[in-house]
Each structure stands twice: as structure tokens, then as C-alpha cells.
Scaffold this motif. Structure first.
Motif, PDB file in Angstrom:
ATOM      1  N   LEU A  74       0.971  -1.180  -0.120  1.00  0.00           N
ATOM      2  CA  LEU A  74       0.030  -0.152   0.102  1.00  0.00           C
ATOM      3  C   LEU A  74       1.040   1.268  -0.119  1.00  0.00           C
ATOM      4  O   LEU A  74       1.831   1.401   0.870  1.00  0.00           O
ATOM      5  CB  LEU A  74      -0.741   0.007   1.190  1.00  0.00           C
ATOM      6  CG  LEU A  74      -1.811  -0.998   1.313  1.00  0.00           C
ATOM      7  CD1 LEU A  74      -2.726  -0.859   2.838  1.00  0.00           C
ATOM      8  CD2 LEU A  74      -2.839  -1.372   0.336  1.00  0.00           C
ATOM      9  N   ARG A  75       0.522   2.268  -0.971  1.00  0.00           N
ATOM     10  CA  ARG A  75       1.378   3.388  -0.925  1.00  0.00           C
ATOM     11  C   ARG A  75       0.850   4.515  -0.474  1.00  0.00           C
ATOM     12  O   ARG A  75      -0.386   4.984  -0.789  1.00  0.00           O
ATOM     13  CB  ARG A  75       1.913   3.447  -2.246  1.00  0.00           C
ATOM     14  CG  ARG A  75       2.787   4.680  -2.823  1.00  0.00           C
ATOM     15  CD  ARG A  75       1.847   5.715  -3.116  1.00  0.00           C
ATOM     16  NE  ARG A  75       2.612   6.709  -3.942  1.00  0.00           N
ATOM     17  CZ  ARG A  75       2.191   7.548  -4.897  1.00  0.00           C
ATOM     18  NH1 ARG A  75       0.709   7.735  -4.801  1.00  0.00           N
ATOM     19  NH2 ARG A  75       2.690   8.392  -5.574  1.00  0.00           N
ATOM     20  N   VAL A 111      -3.172   4.885   5.074  1.00  0.00           N
ATOM     21  CA  VAL A 111      -2.203   3.968   5.111  1.00  0.00           C
ATOM     22  C   VAL A 111      -1.854   3.459   6.426  1.00  0.00           C
ATOM     23  O   VAL A 111      -1.946   2.162   6.772  1.00  0.00           O
ATOM     24  CB  VAL A 111      -0.962   3.984   4.305  1.00  0.00           C
ATOM     25  CG1 VAL A 111       0.165   2.772   4.353  1.00  0.00           C
ATOM     26  CG2 VAL A 111      -1.279   4.146   2.543  1.00  0.00           C
ATOM     27  N   ALA A 114      -4.935   1.647   7.774  1.00  0.00           N
ATOM     28  CA  ALA A 114      -4.973   0.149   7.337  1.00  0.00           C
ATOM     29  C   ALA A 114      -3.950  -0.739   8.000  1.00  0.00           C
ATOM     30  O   ALA A 114      -4.152  -1.771   8.315  1.00  0.00           O
ATOM     31  CB  ALA A 114      -4.679   0.370   5.525  1.00  0.00           C
ATOM     32  N   LEU A 131       4.351  -1.118   3.571  1.00  0.00           N
ATOM     33  CA  LEU A 131       3.488   0.183   3.573  1.00  0.00           C
ATOM     34  C   LEU A 131       4.703   0.921   3.065  1.00  0.00           C
ATOM     35  O   LEU A 131       5.770   1.127   3.633  1.00  0.00           O
ATOM     36  CB  LEU A 131       3.429   0.336   5.127  1.00  0.00           C
ATOM     37  CG  LEU A 131       2.547  -0.944   5.893  1.00  0.00           C
ATOM     38  CD1 LEU A 131       2.809  -0.605   7.235  1.00  0.00           C
ATOM     39  CD2 LEU A 131       1.091  -0.930   5.261  1.00  0.00           C
ATOM     40  N   PHE A 161      -1.439  -1.295  -4.310  1.00  0.00           N
ATOM     41  CA  PHE A 161      -2.700  -0.496  -4.331  1.00  0.00           C
ATOM     42  C   PHE A 161      -2.235   0.968  -3.744  1.00  0.00           C
ATOM     43  O   PHE A 161      -1.568   1.123  -3.011  1.00  0.00           O
ATOM     44  CB  PHE A 161      -3.753  -0.902  -3.609  1.00  0.00           C
ATOM     45  CG  PHE A 161      -4.305  -2.221  -4.041  1.00  0.00           C
ATOM     46  CD1 PHE A 161      -5.327  -2.340  -5.240  1.00  0.00           C
ATOM     47  CD2 PHE A 161      -3.826  -3.564  -3.593  1.00  0.00           C
ATOM     48  CE1 PHE A 161      -5.778  -3.564  -5.458  1.00  0.00           C
ATOM     49  CE2 PHE A 161      -4.387  -4.776  -3.924  1.00  0.00           C
ATOM     50  CZ  PHE A 161      -5.343  -4.758  -5.073  1.00  0.00           C
ATOM     51  N   GLY A 162      -2.682   1.992  -4.436  1.00  0.00           N
ATOM     52  CA  GLY A 162      -2.830   3.225  -4.213  1.00  0.00           C
ATOM     53  C   GLY A 162      -3.994   4.115  -4.387  1.00  0.00           C
ATOM     54  O   GLY A 162      -4.894   3.653  -5.124  1.00  0.00           O
ATOM     55  N   GLN A 382      -8.850  -0.390   1.316  1.00  0.00           N
ATOM     56  CA  GLN A 382      -7.373  -0.797   1.140  1.00  0.00           C
ATOM     57  C   GLN A 382      -7.267  -1.957   2.127  1.00  0.00           C
ATOM     58  O   GLN A 382      -6.520  -2.863   1.444  1.00  0.00           O
ATOM     59  CB  GLN A 382      -6.575   0.347   1.641  1.00  0.00           C
ATOM     60  CG  GLN A 382      -6.319   1.567   0.665  1.00  0.00           C
ATOM     61  CD  GLN A 382      -5.545   1.155  -0.668  1.00  0.00           C
ATOM     62  OE1 GLN A 382      -6.217   0.355  -1.254  1.00  0.00           O
ATOM     63  NE2 GLN A 382      -4.675   2.011  -1.007  1.00  0.00           N
ATOM     64  N   ASN A 385      -8.750  -4.604  -0.075  1.00  0.00           N
ATOM     65  CA  ASN A 385      -8.146  -5.134  -1.074  1.00  0.00           C
ATOM     66  C   ASN A 385      -6.845  -6.051  -0.758  1.00  0.00           C
ATOM     67  O   ASN A 385      -6.652  -6.854  -1.574  1.00  0.00           O
ATOM     68  CB  ASN A 385      -7.531  -3.757  -1.624  1.00  0.00           C
ATOM     69  CG  ASN A 385      -8.465  -2.684  -2.580  1.00  0.00           C
ATOM     70  OD1 ASN A 385      -9.467  -3.291  -2.669  1.00  0.00           O
ATOM     71  ND2 ASN A 385      -8.112  -1.589  -2.399  1.00  0.00           N
ATOM     72  N   VAL A 386      -6.204  -5.869   0.308  1.00  0.00           N
ATOM     73  CA  VAL A 386      -5.244  -6.448   0.812  1.00  0.00           C
ATOM     74  C   VAL A 386      -5.527  -7.943   1.230  1.00  0.00           C
ATOM     75  O   VAL A 386      -5.198  -8.870   0.579  1.00  0.00           O
ATOM     76  CB  VAL A 386      -4.577  -5.876   1.864  1.00  0.00           C
ATOM     77  CG1 VAL A 386      -3.485  -6.958   2.766  1.00  0.00           C
ATOM     78  CG2 VAL A 386      -3.713  -4.502   1.767  1.00  0.00           C
TER      79      VAL A 386
END
Length: 392
Positions: A74-75, A111, A114, A131, A161-162, A382, A385-386
């Protein structure tokens, strides 16, 4: 899945506190020293492993699951802009001439949120989460140097993902885009060389200004006559300098501009045609021309399968009416594109606008703000998504 949204809503006040702290102390690209220290502080509190000093001020955390499996990244970008904030809010920027006017403060909070939820699930995760807290998205681009320092390896990132907050989309909704989403950018400097002489005797010299006029006109035909009209391209010349006095034929003109394209093949073709045009038009009029290209960001091209994952998760979390499928790509740039060159992934827009609250201003505006209701929604999507990747 609704449980994930409930968990995200449960840390909403913490998310707001984190976001506002970042907002009050904005820092420019490659100067995000306090920002990276605060990120490290939050990761320490969560007992999440991390490394600092990646690409100067970047931070990379890792949550290791119980079982071996895939790795998802994740960004969040970290830097602020040289803008004096005009919002009259309790969390207004405390740093003169600097402002988080593009939502990177929200990106970092999301982030971190998350990470907070996923870290509590790590004993049940089949894989790892990286991360990425990235410097300098607004300036020199921190994604590429982070990749060069190995953030996509050891363990290898299988999906990334971003997101970016979007004031044109109401909070509670998201925008997704299949395929090409953001343009590449290149800076160009064109130098036209002629021969100086007295303005009364133009035939004895070579007028660089006249040549420049022909070059400018010819460059516009690249878009209109060399490129498929269904493929967006922008060629802009924003600076032109030449000459010293009104009665002297100029021997040199310099022009500076930008080129925006949406795919690598078109990018290569356009830059080649610009070079040919500058050289041949100049030569045909008795002068010479050269071009210096400074490569900028590559185009951001989403992986459609990864966009489907975002869409499915948003559908279950938010409902069909809260998903906007974007039809047009942006000619703006985004260096998340470099991560997508190394791994399948998706970048999406997180609605943060709210007309009733006056949150309507675009990014890079002195009155930019976000509806903080978007923070928990960004966290929930997010996180899901992970989990969609690791729990396959």
C-alpha cells in the motif's frame, strides 16, 4: 466485509487526529523529516517493523503474516506544496508558505489506519503487507528511487494499491479507471540558432525568431496530423525567449515546454517527431535547431484485474451507486505509475468532496480540504484489497 468498515469507523477519530497533525506541519519533497519521524512513531506504537531513510526521507513498513504467501503493498505519498493556506480551520498549516493542498496528509493517515487494522489480523494473514510512505511525488518523484533501493523485493511485491483523494467526487464514493489513468510527462527545451545582423538588412543574417515561429506552428501538426485522434496527446510551449533589441535580427531563441502522452509507444513517436520537426524546419530556413528532453513520469496504466478487485470490494462496502467508473484518463501525472511497472496493481480516486461543508476546491488550491469522513472509507477499501489478495 461490513465488519472491515465497522473496524475502520472505530478508529475514525484517531485517523482524523493523525491527518490533522500531518496537515499542520507540511514539508516539501525530500524534506519530509518530521513527517517520516511521525510515521516511525506511529509504526513503533503499533509494533510494526520498518526502515527509514529510503530514497532519502521515505519509510517502508512490513507486516508479516503467520503463513507464507503473497505480498501486497500500500502506498502513501508524503510531500506538501508551496502554497499559503487560506482555510480558517483549527488544523490550518503552521508553516508559512507550505500546505498539504493535494491530500497527501489524508493518504498517510489512511495507510497508517490500514496498517493498524491489518496488524491486528496478522496472525490470520497468509502473506505480508508492505507500507510505502513515499517522498517527493509533487517534485522529483520518490517512487522510482524507492524502487531502485529495492522496496519491491525481499519479499517480492505481488500486488500494489494506491489512492488519491478527489474533491470532485463526494465523500462516500470512489472513482475507478481501467487501463490508462494518468499521462506521462516530458520537459522539452528547444534551441533555435540563426545569425545576427542589423534589422534593416535581414537578408544578411538568419532570423531565429522567424524560424521559431515556423517551428511552433509545425509542432502543433504533430498532434493533429501524426497521432491517432482517439489517443490524447498534449504538446505545450510555455516559455519563449529570444532577441535583444527591436532593430537586431535575433541569432538565438530558446523555448521550454511539456509533452503529455498516455502510452509508451505514442510517447516515443511524439518525441521523435518533435526532434525531426525542430531540426528540419530550422535547417530549411537556414538555421539549426536542437532539442533537450528531460524525461518525467511514465504513464500510469492500471491492471484491469486489480481494478476489478477494487470494484468488487467497493461494491460490497459502499454499494453500486457509490462507484463511479471513470471514462477519461487524466493528462496529469502520478509517479505511482513506477510501482505498476514492477507489479500488477490499481490506483483509484477516493471521494472527499462535500458541497454542504464547502469542500469543493481542487488540489493545489489554497482552500483545498477533505471531508474527513473519507478517511475510514479509504482504510476499509485498502484493507479489503489486501485481504482479497492474501486470502485467495
Amino acid at each position: 466485509m461490513s465488519n472491515v468498515l465497522s473496524l475502520a469507523e472505530g478508529i475514525k477519530e484517531w485517523l482524523i487526529e493523525v491527518r490533522r497533525d500531518f496537515h499542520m506541519y507540511p514539508e516539501f519533497g525530500m524534506e519530509e523529516h518530521r513527517t517520516s519521524e511521525m510515521i516511525a512513531k506511529y509504526l513503533d506504537e503499533m509494533e510494526i517493523e520498518y526502515k527509514k531513510g529510503i530514497a532519502n526521507t521515505g519509510v517502508v513498513g512490513i507486516i508479516r503474516g503467520k503463513d507464507k504467501g503473497k505480498t501486497v503493498a500500500l502506498r502513501a505519498d508524503m510531500d506538501a506544496l508551496p502554497i499559503e493556506e487560506k482555510n480558517q480551520v483549527s488544523y490550518k498549516s503552521k508553516i508559512e508558505g507550505k500546505m498539504h493542498a493535494c491530500g497527501h496528509d489524508a493518504h498517510m493517515a489512511i495507510v497508517l489506519g490500514a496498517a493498524k487494522l491489518l496488524n491486528n489480523m496478522k496472525d490470520n494473514l497468509k502473506g505480508n503487507i508492505k507500507l510505502f510512505f513515499q517522498p517527493a511525488e509533487e517534485t522529483v518523484g520518490g517512487a522510482k528511487p524507492m524502487i531502485e533501493e529495492g522496496v519491491m523485493d525481499n519479499p517480492k511485491v505481488d500486488a500494489v494499491f494506491g489512492l488519491h483523494v478527489a474533491p470532485e467526487i463526494p465523500a462516500g464514493k470512489i472513482g475507478i479507471k481501467y487501463g490508462k489513468m494518468n499521462a506521462s510527462s516530458d520537459s522539452i527545451k528547444i534551441i533555435i540558432n540563426g545569425e545576427s545582423t542589423h534589422g534593416a538588412y535581414p537578408h544578411s543574417g538568419v532570423d531565429a525568431i522567424v524560424i521559431a515561429g515556423h517551428v511552433i506552428t509545425a509542432l502543433q501538426t504533430i498532434v493533429s496530423r501524426n497521432i491517432d485522434p482517439r489517443n490524447s496527446v498534449v504538446v505545450t510551449l510555455g516559455v519563449i525567449n529570444g532577441g535583444t533589441r527591436g532593430n537586431i535580427i535575433a541569432d538565438k531563441v530558446e523555448m521550454i515546454g511539456t509533452v503529455r502522452t498516455l502510452d509508451p509507444q505514442t510517447r516515443k513517436k511524439v518525441l521523435s517527431r518533435i526532434k525531426e520537426t525542430v531540426q528540419k524546419v530550422s535547417e530549411s530556413l537556414g538555421g539549426s535547431g536542437e532539442i533537450i528532453v528531460e524525461e518525467g513520469y511514465v504513464s500510469l496504466i492500471n491492471n484491469d484485474d486489480m481494478v476489478d478487485i477494487v470494484r468488487t470490494n467497493a461494491l460490497e462496502l459502499l454499494g453500486r451507486d457509490n462507484i463511479k467508473v471513470l471514462q477519461e484518463a487524466s493528462l496529469g501525472v502520478e509517479d505511482f505509475a513506477y510501482f505498476l511497472q514492477k507489479s500488477p496493481g490499481a490506483f483509484f480516486r477516493l471521494g472527499c468532496g462535500n458541497v454542504e461543508k464547502g469542500i469543493v476546491h481542487d488540489g493545489h488550491h489554497c482552500l483545498f480540504d477533505v471531508d474527513e469522513d473519507c478517511l475510514s472509507i479509504g482504510v476499509a477499501i485498502q484493507v479489503q484489497n489486501v485481504l482479497s489478495i492474501l486470502n485467495k
